[in-house]
Design an enzyme around this catalytic site. Structure first.
Site, PDB file in Angstrom:
ATOM      1  N   GLU A   1      10.975  -8.380  -3.432  1.00  0.00           N
ATOM      2  CA  GLU A   1      10.516  -9.181  -2.283  1.00  0.00           C
ATOM      3  C   GLU A   1       9.889 -10.485  -2.740  1.00  0.00           C
ATOM      4  OE1 GLU A   1       7.955  -8.124   0.785  1.00  0.00           O
ATOM      5  OE2 GLU A   1       8.803  -6.141   1.088  1.00  0.00           O
TER       6      GLU A   1
ATOM      7  N   PRO B   1       0.818  -1.216   0.000  1.00  0.00           N
ATOM      8  CA  PRO B   1       0.000   0.000   0.000  1.00  0.00           C
ATOM      9  C   PRO B   1       0.850   1.265   0.000  1.00  0.00           C
ATOM     10  CG  PRO B   1      -0.007  -1.022   2.185  1.00  0.00           C
ATOM     11  CD  PRO B   1       0.788  -1.930   1.288  1.00  0.00           C
TER      12      PRO B   1
ATOM     13  N   ASP C   1       9.520  -1.961  -8.141  1.00  0.00           N
ATOM     14  CA  ASP C   1      10.607  -2.921  -8.309  1.00  0.00           C
ATOM     15  C   ASP C   1      11.043  -3.514  -6.965  1.00  0.00           C
ATOM     16  OD1 ASP C   1      10.582  -2.467 -11.026  1.00  0.00           O
ATOM     17  OD2 ASP C   1      12.066  -0.869 -10.920  1.00  0.00           O
TER      18      ASP C   1
ATOM     19  N   GLY D   1       4.629   1.454  -8.405  1.00  0.00           N
ATOM     20  CA  GLY D   1       5.837   1.840  -7.696  1.00  0.00           C
ATOM     21  C   GLY D   1       6.400   3.138  -8.237  1.00  0.00           C
TER      22      GLY D   1
HETATM   23  C1  LIG Z   1      20.605  14.140 -15.486  1.00  0.00           C
HETATM   24  C2  LIG Z   1      19.694  13.223 -16.249  1.00  0.00           C
HETATM   25  C3  LIG Z   1      19.743  11.880 -15.658  1.00  0.00           C
HETATM   26  C4  LIG Z   1      18.905  10.903 -16.435  1.00  0.00           C
HETATM   27  C5  LIG Z   1      19.322   9.526 -16.057  1.00  0.00           C
HETATM   28  C6  LIG Z   1      18.329   8.536 -16.540  1.00  0.00           C
HETATM   29  C7  LIG Z   1      18.849   7.150 -16.349  1.00  0.00           C
HETATM   30  C8  LIG Z   1      17.749   6.259 -15.924  1.00  0.00           C
HETATM   31  C9  LIG Z   1      18.155   4.817 -15.871  1.00  0.00           C
HETATM   32  C10 LIG Z   1      17.272   4.179 -14.890  1.00  0.00           C
HETATM   33  C11 LIG Z   1      17.498   2.735 -14.734  1.00  0.00           C
HETATM   34  C12 LIG Z   1      16.556   2.284 -13.659  1.00  0.00           C
HETATM   35  C13 LIG Z   1      16.735   0.878 -13.300  1.00  0.00           C
HETATM   36  C14 LIG Z   1      15.751   0.512 -12.246  1.00  0.00           C
HETATM   37  C15 LIG Z   1      16.037   0.575 -10.961  1.00  0.00           C
HETATM   38  C16 LIG Z   1      15.040   0.186  -9.914  1.00  0.00           C
HETATM   39  O1  LIG Z   1      15.254  -1.142  -9.552  1.00  0.00           O
HETATM   40  C17 LIG Z   1      15.244   1.059  -8.692  1.00  0.00           C
HETATM   41  C18 LIG Z   1      14.172   0.799  -7.639  1.00  0.00           C
HETATM   42  O2  LIG Z   1      12.928   1.174  -8.132  1.00  0.00           O
HETATM   43  P1  LIG Z   1      11.611   1.331  -7.194  1.00  0.00           P
HETATM   44  O3  LIG Z   1      11.801   2.536  -6.325  1.00  0.00           O
HETATM   45  O4  LIG Z   1      11.458   0.088  -6.336  1.00  0.00           O
HETATM   46  O5  LIG Z   1      10.448   1.461  -8.148  1.00  0.00           O
HETATM   47  N1  LIG Z   1      15.198   2.423  -9.099  1.00  0.00           N
HETATM   48  C19 LIG Z   1      16.255   3.246  -9.026  1.00  0.00           C
HETATM   49  C20 LIG Z   1      16.117   4.609  -9.596  1.00  0.00           C
HETATM   50  O6  LIG Z   1      17.286   2.926  -8.498  1.00  0.00           O
HETATM   51  N1  LIG Z   2       3.364  -2.584   4.156  1.00  0.00           N
HETATM   52  C1  LIG Z   2       4.590  -2.106   3.945  1.00  0.00           C
HETATM   53  N2  LIG Z   2       5.105  -1.124   4.710  1.00  0.00           N
HETATM   54  C2  LIG Z   2       6.309  -0.615   4.477  1.00  0.00           C
HETATM   55  N3  LIG Z   2       7.128  -1.024   3.472  1.00  0.00           N
HETATM   56  C3  LIG Z   2       6.678  -1.991   2.670  1.00  0.00           C
HETATM   57  C4  LIG Z   2       5.393  -2.577   2.858  1.00  0.00           C
HETATM   58  N4  LIG Z   2       5.207  -3.520   1.893  1.00  0.00           N
HETATM   59  C5  LIG Z   2       6.333  -3.518   1.140  1.00  0.00           C
HETATM   60  N5  LIG Z   2       7.221  -2.606   1.603  1.00  0.00           N
HETATM   61  C6  LIG Z   2       8.550  -2.262   1.073  1.00  0.00           C
HETATM   62  O1  LIG Z   2       8.471  -1.029   0.379  1.00  0.00           O
HETATM   63  C7  LIG Z   2       9.585  -0.914  -0.494  1.00  0.00           C
HETATM   64  C8  LIG Z   2       9.256  -0.110  -1.726  1.00  0.00           C
HETATM   65  O2  LIG Z   2       8.224  -0.695  -2.386  1.00  0.00           O
HETATM   66  P1  LIG Z   2       7.904  -0.555  -3.922  1.00  0.00           P
HETATM   67  O3  LIG Z   2       6.561  -1.177  -4.089  1.00  0.00           O
HETATM   68  O4  LIG Z   2       8.990  -1.084  -4.732  1.00  0.00           O
HETATM   69  O5  LIG Z   2       7.741   1.009  -4.139  1.00  0.00           O
HETATM   70  P2  LIG Z   2       8.740   2.107  -4.739  1.00  0.00           P
HETATM   71  O6  LIG Z   2       8.834   1.819  -6.189  1.00  0.00           O
HETATM   72  O7  LIG Z   2       8.068   3.411  -4.470  1.00  0.00           O
HETATM   73  O8  LIG Z   2      10.057   1.982  -4.052  1.00  0.00           O
HETATM   74  C9  LIG Z   2       9.957  -2.322  -0.835  1.00  0.00           C
HETATM   75  O9  LIG Z   2      11.315  -2.501  -0.549  1.00  0.00           O
HETATM   76  C10 LIG Z   2       9.100  -3.210   0.064  1.00  0.00           C
HETATM   77  O10 LIG Z   2       9.890  -4.171   0.709  1.00  0.00           O
END
Ligand SMILES: CCCCCCCCCCCCC/C=C/[C@@H](O)[C@H](COP(=O)(O)O)NC(C)=O
Ligand SMILES: Nc1ncnc2c1ncn2[C@@H]1O[C@H](COP(=O)(O)OP(=O)(O)O)[C@@H](O)[C@H]1O
Ligand SMILES: [Ca+2]
Length: 561
Positions: A218, A154, A213, A255
């Site tokens: 997880e 959530p 992601d 996300g």
């Molecule tokens: C100054 C201009 C900069 C532009 C740079 C653009 C490069 C973008 C390449 C992004 C590759 C992202 C790969 C994905 C990573 C995700 O696993 C991770 C976690 O994503 P979440 O927060 O769980 O959705 N996100 C980041 C930004 O580290």
């Molecule tokens: N109920 C919860 N409360 C807090 N954190 C959680 C919960 N469920 C999942 N998470 C954690 O939240 C983190 C971010 O989740 P994600 O869905 O990838 O969002 P985002 O892309 O914004 O980072 C994950 O590492 C996950 O382990």
């Protein structure tokens, strides 16, 4: 081997039914449902008052893209409040019997929508015959899931996960007669732990992840660990082949980056993802395992990044309250700090038959490279072990000062970077692309980063190298002397000398900057020295890879059929 010609589809049912007050020739065969408008009324045209019997627009829907069929109760007031219910087209039709077919329609940017057609019959028997015939064909599609386990984070992204699931996804699942057990997580790692130890996985045909992601990470940790545990495989042993997971995973994007969804479907749209789950798509995917010496640390499927992306993540974790914008703020801050890190990368290159990171061959639906029999598939224990084949290769060693070290076992395309970190990386070929960005000026690094957002080649810089690999190791410089690889320092060893050198070169920085962290799919790893290995097709998603653009531009205009 010569391809056998496909047998023509078997004709199952054909009738004249009415659609929007027009008579249609409707046909069901084992491959398609089609309806073709037939102009039966005399038509006034200049000179000749009776025009020819004219076939107007034809529509073909592949049976495998039909979501559901139901009898339409046109005489009763609707109890269905969703957008599925159609208002009767006319008084004349409203008294007739009708059935409604919901099916997948492709729209722009790889998005799928649920479309529907209501066909009217003159009598109920015919109507039921149609419903039954279509249902029978759907029941033959055994790849479709019937019972799913859903986890919702959530707090992912903009905290809309629950709403997205309830409003956009659940109605599609119920329309497709998919039953679900839904768990809204109460803490981080709730989903992982539940999958690992509690969930009765035999009950389900798949797992659905509503989140980003991090949440997906997880889910795969829970599922992979459970699978290894059930088969007696020790995850700490980095040489042992892992057992592929049998349950498919669906990702409903909710996300911040949604890179895994975007790179496997082509969009980050919850309805599109739900429809890929309904039709029972299957996309195998590589997973990297990460070890520190003899200890298992984590799995990664998207970005594994040291230096720039590690520092962006470390800084952004303090700004979680900002939502997805935290990555932009931390990105700018990290860019301005312009830190570089020294260390040694050693890697085992992949064979040439899987292509190269710069060959511009993008991984698309039905990708030939991912289907190669030589892809490093998981092998059973009595066959030649993966480590035997891998040790035949020659390890390469690169030492240097890096702004970023990134490994991507798929493109990592996301809305922020539509072609991704490594545009030609493959989803399921058993390799990762290792990208080394050496120390360069801020201006050059900015040019490199900006190329992730446009069509220019981000690898076309003298300070960037990219390799397609099956395994790699990284050792930060001051740990080199403890390294198993025994890669000795040539410029002098010892921490004191190392720190004094860093500080001389970096007068504005503090000594603690000698290390960065690894960003592993959005999680920070506790160790800088790691060993990474790609496991070919360890997991499967409810996806089909990104479809070729042409499929989208002409949505099933099968005029030639
Ligand atoms: C100054 C201009 C900069 C532009 C740079 C653009 C490069 C973008 C390449 C992004 C590759 C992202 C790969 C994905 C990573 C995700 O696993 C991770 C976690 O994503 P979440 O927060 O769980 O959705 N996100 C980041 C930004 O580290
Ligand atoms: N109920 C919860 N409360 C807090 N954190 C959680 C919960 N469920 C999942 N998470 C954690 O939240 C983190 C971010 O989740 P994600 O869905 O990838 O969002 P985002 O892309 O914004 O980072 C994950 O590492 C996950 O382990
Ligand atoms: Ca790969």
């Amino acid at each position: 081997m010569e391809k056998q010609p496909k047998p023509p589809p078997l004709l199952l049912l054909s009738s004249q039914l009415s659609f929007q007050n027009r008579v249609c020739e409707v046909t069901l065969n084992s491959a398609f449902l089609s309806w073709k408008e037939v102009e039966t009324r005399p038509k006034r045209t200049s000179g000749n008052i009776y025009g020819p019997l004219k076939a107007a627009g034809s529509h073909y829907v592949p049976v495998c893209e039909i979501i559901s069929v139901q009898e339409t109760e046109e005489d009763c007031p609707s109890t269905d409040t969703g957008k599925w219910q159609k208002v009767p087209q006319s008084v004349a039709e409203s008294n007739q019997h009708a059935f409604t077919v919901s099916y997948v329609e492709r729209t722009q940017k790889h998005r799928w929508r649920c479309s529907e057609v209501t066909l009217h019959c003159t009598d109920r028997t015919l109507c039921l015959q149609w419903v039954q015939a279509i249902r029978e064909q759907l029941s033959l599609l055994t790849i479709r899931p019937k019972h799913l386990l859903v986890y919702i984070n959530p707090y992912g992204g903009k905290h809309h996960g629950k709403r997205i699931y309830e409003q956009k996804v659940a109605p599609i699942f119920s329309r497709a007669s998919i039953s679900t057990d839904v768990i809204v997580t109460e803490r981080a790692n709730h989903a992982r732990d539940h999958l690992k130890t509690e969930a009765d996985l035999k009950k389900y045909d798949g797992v659905v992840c509503v989140g980003g992601d991090g949440m997906f990470s997880e889910i795969i940790h829970g599922l992979i660990s459970r699978t290894q545990c059930d088969s007696g495989v020790d995850q700490d042993c980095s040489d042992e082949p892992l057992i592929p997971c049998s349950l498919r995973i669906g990702i409903i994007p909710a996300g911040s980056t949604d890179c895994i969804c975007y790179a496997t479907v082509g969009s980050n749209d919850p309805v599109t993802s739900a429809l890929h789950i309904v039709v029972g798509d299957s996309q195998p995917m590589d997973v990297c395992s990460i070890h520190h010496n003899k200890t298992f640390l984590r799995y990664s499927v998207s970005l594994l990044g040291y230096g720039f992306y590690g520092d962006v993540l470390t800084d952004s974790e303090r700004k979680r309250w900002m939502g997805p914008a935290r990555y932009d703020i931390s990105g700018v801050k990290t860019f301005l700090s312009h830190r570089y890190y020294e260390g040694t990368i050693s890697f085992l290159p992949a064979d040439e038959n899987v292509g190269t990171p710069r060959d511009k061959l993008q991984c698309r639906s039905g990708c030939d490279i991912c289907r190669l029999p030589s892809a490093d598939k998981q092998v059973s224990k009595d066959e030649e072990s993966v480590s035997d084949t891998e040790t035949k290769g020659v390890w390469k060693v690169i030492r240097g000062k890096f702004l970023a070290i990134n490994a991507a076992c798929m493109s990592c395309a996301c809305p922020r970077s539509p072609k991704g970190l490594s545009p030609s990386a493959h989803l399921a070929d058993g390799t990762a692309d290792l990208i080394l960005v050496r120390k360069c000026s801020r201006f050059d690094f900015l040019r490199h980063l900006l190329r992730h957002t446009n069509k220019d080649d981000q690898f076309d810089h003298p300070f960037v190298e990219v390799y397609r690999v099956r395994q790699f190791r990284f050792t930060p410089r001051y740990e080199d002397t403890d390294s198993e690889l025994d890669l000795r320092e040539t410029e002098g060893s010892g921490r004191k000398r190392f720190f004094s050198q860093i500080c001389r070169e970096h007068p504005a920085c503090s000594c603690s900057l000698a290390h960065s962290s690894w960003n592993c799919d959005g999680e920070i790893l506790p160790h800088a020295a790691i060993q990474v290995r790609v496991h070919c097709q360890l997991i499967k998603l409810f996806a089909r890879g990104i479809e070729e653009q042409s499929v989208f531009e002409e949505p099933y205009a099968f005029s030639a059929i």
